[in-house]
Write an enzyme that holds these catalytic residues in place. Structure first.
Site, PDB file in Angstrom:
ATOM      1  CG  ASP A  29     -50.946 -23.406 -40.648  1.00  0.00           C
ATOM      2  OD1 ASP A  29     -51.688 -24.101 -41.370  1.00  0.00           O
ATOM      3  OD2 ASP A  29     -51.381 -22.700 -39.709  1.00  0.00           O
ATOM      4  CB  SER A  30     -51.275 -28.608 -43.112  1.00  0.00           C
ATOM      5  OG  SER A  30     -50.825 -28.274 -44.407  1.00  0.00           O
ATOM      6  CG  ASP A  68     -51.431 -21.299 -44.243  1.00  0.00           C
ATOM      7  OD1 ASP A  68     -52.165 -20.309 -44.113  1.00  0.00           O
ATOM      8  OD2 ASP A  68     -51.760 -22.464 -43.928  1.00  0.00           O
ATOM      9  CE  LYS A  98     -54.462 -21.236 -46.263  1.00  0.00           C
ATOM     10  NZ  LYS A  98     -54.829 -21.350 -44.833  1.00  0.00           N
ATOM     11  CD  GLU A 100     -56.003 -21.234 -40.169  1.00  0.00           C
ATOM     12  OE1 GLU A 100     -56.594 -21.269 -39.073  1.00  0.00           O
ATOM     13  OE2 GLU A 100     -55.225 -22.121 -40.559  1.00  0.00           O
ATOM     14  CD  GLU A 168     -59.610 -26.679 -43.286  1.00  0.00           C
ATOM     15  OE1 GLU A 168     -58.872 -25.661 -43.407  1.00  0.00           O
ATOM     16  OE2 GLU A 168     -59.242 -27.718 -42.714  1.00  0.00           O
TER      17      GLU A 168
HETATM   18  O1  KIV Z   1     -52.391 -25.456 -44.008  1.00  0.00           O
HETATM   19  C1  KIV Z   1     -53.030 -25.967 -44.932  1.00  0.00           C
HETATM   20  O2  KIV Z   1     -52.579 -26.930 -45.570  1.00  0.00           O
HETATM   21  C2  KIV Z   1     -54.337 -25.412 -45.232  1.00  0.00           C
HETATM   22  C3  KIV Z   1     -55.349 -26.246 -45.971  1.00  0.00           C
HETATM   23  C4  KIV Z   1     -56.586 -25.528 -46.149  1.00  0.00           C
HETATM   24  C5  KIV Z   1     -54.973 -26.859 -47.211  1.00  0.00           C
HETATM   25  O3  KIV Z   1     -54.604 -24.334 -44.849  1.00  0.00           O
END
Ligand code: KIV
Length: 267
Positions: A29-30, A68, A98, A100, A168
């Site tokens: 999500d970056s 993500d 993924k 968080e 992270e």
């Molecule tokens: O969104 C992202 O790019 C991440 C990083 C940890 C690489 O979650």
């Protein structure tokens, strides 16, 4: 063997990563900050993530791709997260998602996803989606209490069946202890060399995103300078008439040219 993971948000980047044999591709999500111009990742929508994840899958048909889960895809709770995760797998062809860490409610989310046999990677330490609650973008787990909490959360995630935990911005002794004690692979970003694998943002690695320079980042190229210089030269050459040259133009055979010119002249 250590795992090499990188982010990709588009098809050509994904193709580079697959060609080079990256182990896992993360559609992070970056993308919100790196490509879409948002100030943080919290504004990224599920539709945007699916759009980018589909592009990545087209560029890397054989790779293990992780979608993500953005804040907007999980903030309403486990049931919403299940719908979002199913979109990543069903619509975008991702292999896993993924999630968080955002407090104990994350465990409910992970539990439900695992009940539906969705492969999940956990994300601990600095979690950008809830960075405001962590005092900003700072190294986490620096005192004994928060280091132990991180370890316990990693254990809980493992017991729920996540296939990996990403850490992270965590001091390396903490990441090392967690890595030694978990059965599943750990992936680090700013978590030192003892993790089972590493992840970086592609644009950071190749020097295309240069606004931030965290200590953990290693730049392997300076593509921003190459792009700046190339664009500058192109503008000058167009403005001065140097580009395009004959070499860059399409011709016409002499007969066609004559017929065309005669037609224009009414002959
Ligand atoms: O969104 C992202 O790019 C991440 C990083 C940890 C690489 O979650």
């Amino acid at each position: 063997k250590k795992w090499a993971m990188l982010t990709a948000y588009d098809s050509p980047t994904a193709e580079i990563l697959e060609t080079q044999g990256v182990d896992w591709i993360l559609v992070g999500d970056s993308v919100g900050m790196v490509l879409l111009g948002y100030a943080s990742t919290v504004d990224v929508t599920m539709d945007e993530m699916i759009h980018h994840a589909k592009a990545v899958r087209r560029g890397a048909p054989k790779s293990f791709v992780i979608g993500d889960m953005p804040l907007k895809g999980v903030e309403k709770g486990a049931k919403q997260a299940l719908v979002s995760a199913k979109r990543f797998l069903g619509e975008a062809g991702c292999n896993a998602v993924k999630v968080e860490w955002a407090g104990a409610e994350t465990l409910e989310t992970v539990k439900l996803l695992r009940q539906h046999r969705i492969p999940v990677m956990g994300h601990l330490g600095l979690t950008p989606q809830t960075a405001s609650k962590l005092g900003g973008y700072k190294v986490q787990a620096q005192d004994v209490q928060s280091a132990l909490a991180l370890y316990q959360n990693a254990q809980k995630l493992e017991s729920l069946g996540v296939f990996s935990v990403l850490m992270e911005c965590v001091p390396f002794p903490v990441a090392r202890a967690v890595t030694r004690r978990l059965q599943i692979p750990t992936i680090g970003i700013g978590a030192g060399r003892f993790c089972d694998g590493q992840v970086l943002v592609f644009q950071d690695l190749v020097g295309l995103a240069k606004k931030m320079s965290p200590r953990f980042l290693k730049r392997y190229a300076d593509l921003d300078s190459v792009a700046q210089k190339s664009v500058g030269r192109y503008i000058k050459e167009v403005q001065s008439g140097k580009f395009p040259s004959v070499k860059n133009s399409f011709g016409m055979n002499e007969t066609q040219k004559k017929v065309f010119e005669d037609s224009l002249n009414g002959r």
